[in-house]
Design a protein around this motif. Sequence first.
Motif, PDB file in Angstrom:
ATOM      1  N   VAL A   1     -16.000 -19.227  44.912  1.00  0.00           N
ATOM      2  CA  VAL A   1     -15.640 -18.931  46.296  1.00  0.00           C
ATOM      3  C   VAL A   1     -15.081 -20.156  47.006  1.00  0.00           C
ATOM      4  O   VAL A   1     -13.976 -20.109  47.578  1.00  0.00           O
ATOM      5  N   ASN A   2     -15.831 -21.272  46.988  1.00  0.00           N
ATOM      6  CA  ASN A   2     -15.382 -22.465  47.717  1.00  0.00           C
ATOM      7  C   ASN A   2     -14.063 -23.024  47.196  1.00  0.00           C
ATOM      8  O   ASN A   2     -13.196 -23.401  48.002  1.00  0.00           O
ATOM      9  N   PRO A   3     -13.865 -23.124  45.866  1.00  0.00           N
ATOM     10  CA  PRO A   3     -12.543 -23.578  45.390  1.00  0.00           C
ATOM     11  C   PRO A   3     -11.392 -22.692  45.859  1.00  0.00           C
ATOM     12  O   PRO A   3     -10.318 -23.199  46.208  1.00  0.00           O
ATOM     13  N   ILE A   4     -11.612 -21.376  45.884  1.00  0.00           N
ATOM     14  CA  ILE A   4     -10.554 -20.471  46.350  1.00  0.00           C
ATOM     15  C   ILE A   4     -10.314 -20.661  47.843  1.00  0.00           C
ATOM     16  O   ILE A   4      -9.165 -20.688  48.310  1.00  0.00           O
ATOM     17  N   LEU A   5     -11.406 -20.823  48.622  1.00  0.00           N
ATOM     18  CA  LEU A   5     -11.249 -21.065  50.049  1.00  0.00           C
ATOM     19  C   LEU A   5     -10.541 -22.396  50.307  1.00  0.00           C
ATOM     20  O   LEU A   5      -9.682 -22.496  51.191  1.00  0.00           O
ATOM     21  N   ASN A   6     -10.902 -23.422  49.526  1.00  0.00           N
ATOM     22  CA  ASN A   6     -10.243 -24.730  49.681  1.00  0.00           C
ATOM     23  C   ASN A   6      -8.759 -24.641  49.321  1.00  0.00           C
ATOM     24  O   ASN A   6      -7.915 -25.261  49.980  1.00  0.00           O
ATOM     25  N   LEU A   7      -8.458 -23.868  48.270  1.00  0.00           N
ATOM     26  CA  LEU A   7      -7.059 -23.665  47.909  1.00  0.00           C
ATOM     27  C   LEU A   7      -6.320 -22.967  49.046  1.00  0.00           C
ATOM     28  O   LEU A   7      -5.179 -23.329  49.383  1.00  0.00           O
ATOM     29  N   GLY A   8      -6.970 -21.974  49.642  1.00  0.00           N
ATOM     30  CA  GLY A   8      -6.356 -21.262  50.763  1.00  0.00           C
ATOM     31  C   GLY A   8      -6.110 -22.182  51.948  1.00  0.00           C
ATOM     32  O   GLY A   8      -5.053 -22.113  52.595  1.00  0.00           O
ATOM     33  N   ARG A   9      -7.089 -23.049  52.228  1.00  0.00           N
ATOM     34  CA  ARG A   9      -6.906 -23.995  53.339  1.00  0.00           C
ATOM     35  C   ARG A   9      -5.758 -24.960  53.051  1.00  0.00           C
ATOM     36  O   ARG A   9      -4.978 -25.307  53.946  1.00  0.00           O
TER      37      ARG A   9
END
Length: 638
Positions: free
Chosen positions: A570-578
Amino acid sequence: MENIIYLIPALPLIGFIICGFFGKKMSEKMVGGIATLMVFISFLLSIIIFGNLCISSSLDNYDPIKQNLFNWFTIGEFKVNFAFQIDQLSIIMMMIVTGVGFLIHLYSIGYMHGDKGFYKFFSYLNLFIFSMLLLVMGSNFLILFIGWEGVGFCSYLLIGFWFKNKEYGYAARKAFVMNRIGDLGLLIGIFIIAYYFGSIEYTDIVSKINNFSINDPILISATIFLFIGAMGKSAQIPLYTWLPDAMAGPTPVSALIHAATMVTAGIYMVIRSNAIYSLSPFTLDFIMYVGLATSLLAAFIGLRQNDIKKVLAYSTVSQLGLMFIAIGAGAYTTALFHVTTHAFFKALLFLGAGSVIHAMSGEQDMRYMGGLKKKIPLTYGTFLIGTLAICGVPPLAGMFSKDEILTVLWGKNKMVWFLTLFSAALTCIYMFRLLFLTFFGDFKGTKEQKEHIHESPAVMTIPLIILAILTTIGGAINLPHYLGESISQKMANWLSVIYIGLHPIPEPSFMTEMILLIITLTIIAIVAGFSYHKYVKLKTTAQITENLIGWQKVSAKAAYVNELYNEIIVNPILNLGRFLKNIVDKYFINGIVEGAGKLIQGCGNILRLVQNGNVEFYVFAMSVGIFILLLVAKFLTH
């Protein structure tokens, strides 16, 4: 007879349309009555068709009833019909879905009384039943997939029904996303079957199965991908974490998802595909070990949960693991038998938990309960029956189905038998803990809650009584053979005609079965006695998570699986999105788009200077233009 088949899914669909489009202007009684009646009539029609199949079977006619509504599409020789296929398997699922679904609808009339979204809730319930009926009645994988997606969509609507609470919205989104992962696997499996079998009709697949050998790579690929779909819908490792979070929805939703509809879809799909799974022993072994791991992990997590619905949610995940263990052992009937008994006692437990929550003014934490035994005796009595059934106490339905799973495993793999028995023991521990903390001891809630405690209305308790009766006698549909050939193995005999290439499972001797049964009952008795002593005699209370250490804290924290998923997925995908939003989109994408706009704007600003309204300047500009054109023309002529 064929003419009434389409009415079974059509009636809940009509109920959805009526309640969804016109329910806002109707009274609660009318909305609840219409939605419940539609499902009840579907249940009655299912019983009629079941009777018709029984008559046909007595005349040695085991052909399924097929109703082709229309040809959906044809691509070359690949043809797909929108058709229903009613056989010995689908009719059982239809009666479970409509029968238990009807009781949950009836219960919901009382539970959801006064809710502003009452009409929407019942329209969603009807749509849920319609989707599940499509799933189990379809004659091919494409109709199954439509129903499959339908129950996923309905679960999203119902889990997030109280969407103003952000956590509930997140839970609905989590269920939706995790199921999409599994659904992709199912879709790939269907594509493989369509390509290599040239059809997705169940009957066509059965007729062509002899073209493949045991553990054919094509079959292994297809079955693995289909099972990935089942892992999502039926909450198996690693796609199980959405199901405990699905408790965000109203309690009747939990009962419907966990007992009668969505989570049983994966079990049904694998049993429906038994022809290709029986030729894929590799996949069956994989299913058995995934089910075993899921059952053990979920049972361990359930040991220290304090939310009454969360305990039941993890018990569902664990019980689904048992069903997949049975499938992995090749015992399809045993798995479906446990699906059936589980539908009875798990619906009873969830609706009983809803009655407790109703009495406790919405409180779900068992640490603030206790002493409810005398205040809501009917709820307690029915909940006790459900608890004893899931633990495997005779002669309740859960005992027969769970004992059958353990007996099969003894002949299949003794290590798997031992670990499954251990999982069953863990089930007894957390269920007796739930029972004693909720209904025994001293009340631990507030004074206001204590004054409010009362038994639920009849519209809620009648379904509890009916489910308690079904939980008590439900095991009779597939009694063990040692009780007599004339009354035993009814479900096994009924379903035998749908299995293709099923390998016989060695049956232990009568003495072995008795020893296994005694071992199981001894464990139940020890756990029950220990739990009673700990929680009733010693009045041990549940501690808050922060005070727990060691394995207890790991259990209370759900083995930190959600935290692990957040860290690695979840966090890696959110960081990628940011990063894409704040860097790529802001400076690169916006730079190109805005740069092009500024370039055109600058050119416009320059050209705008010549548009000054001075006639003399326009004449001068035209003269210069004509002079340039003449020079160009002269240059070109030479």
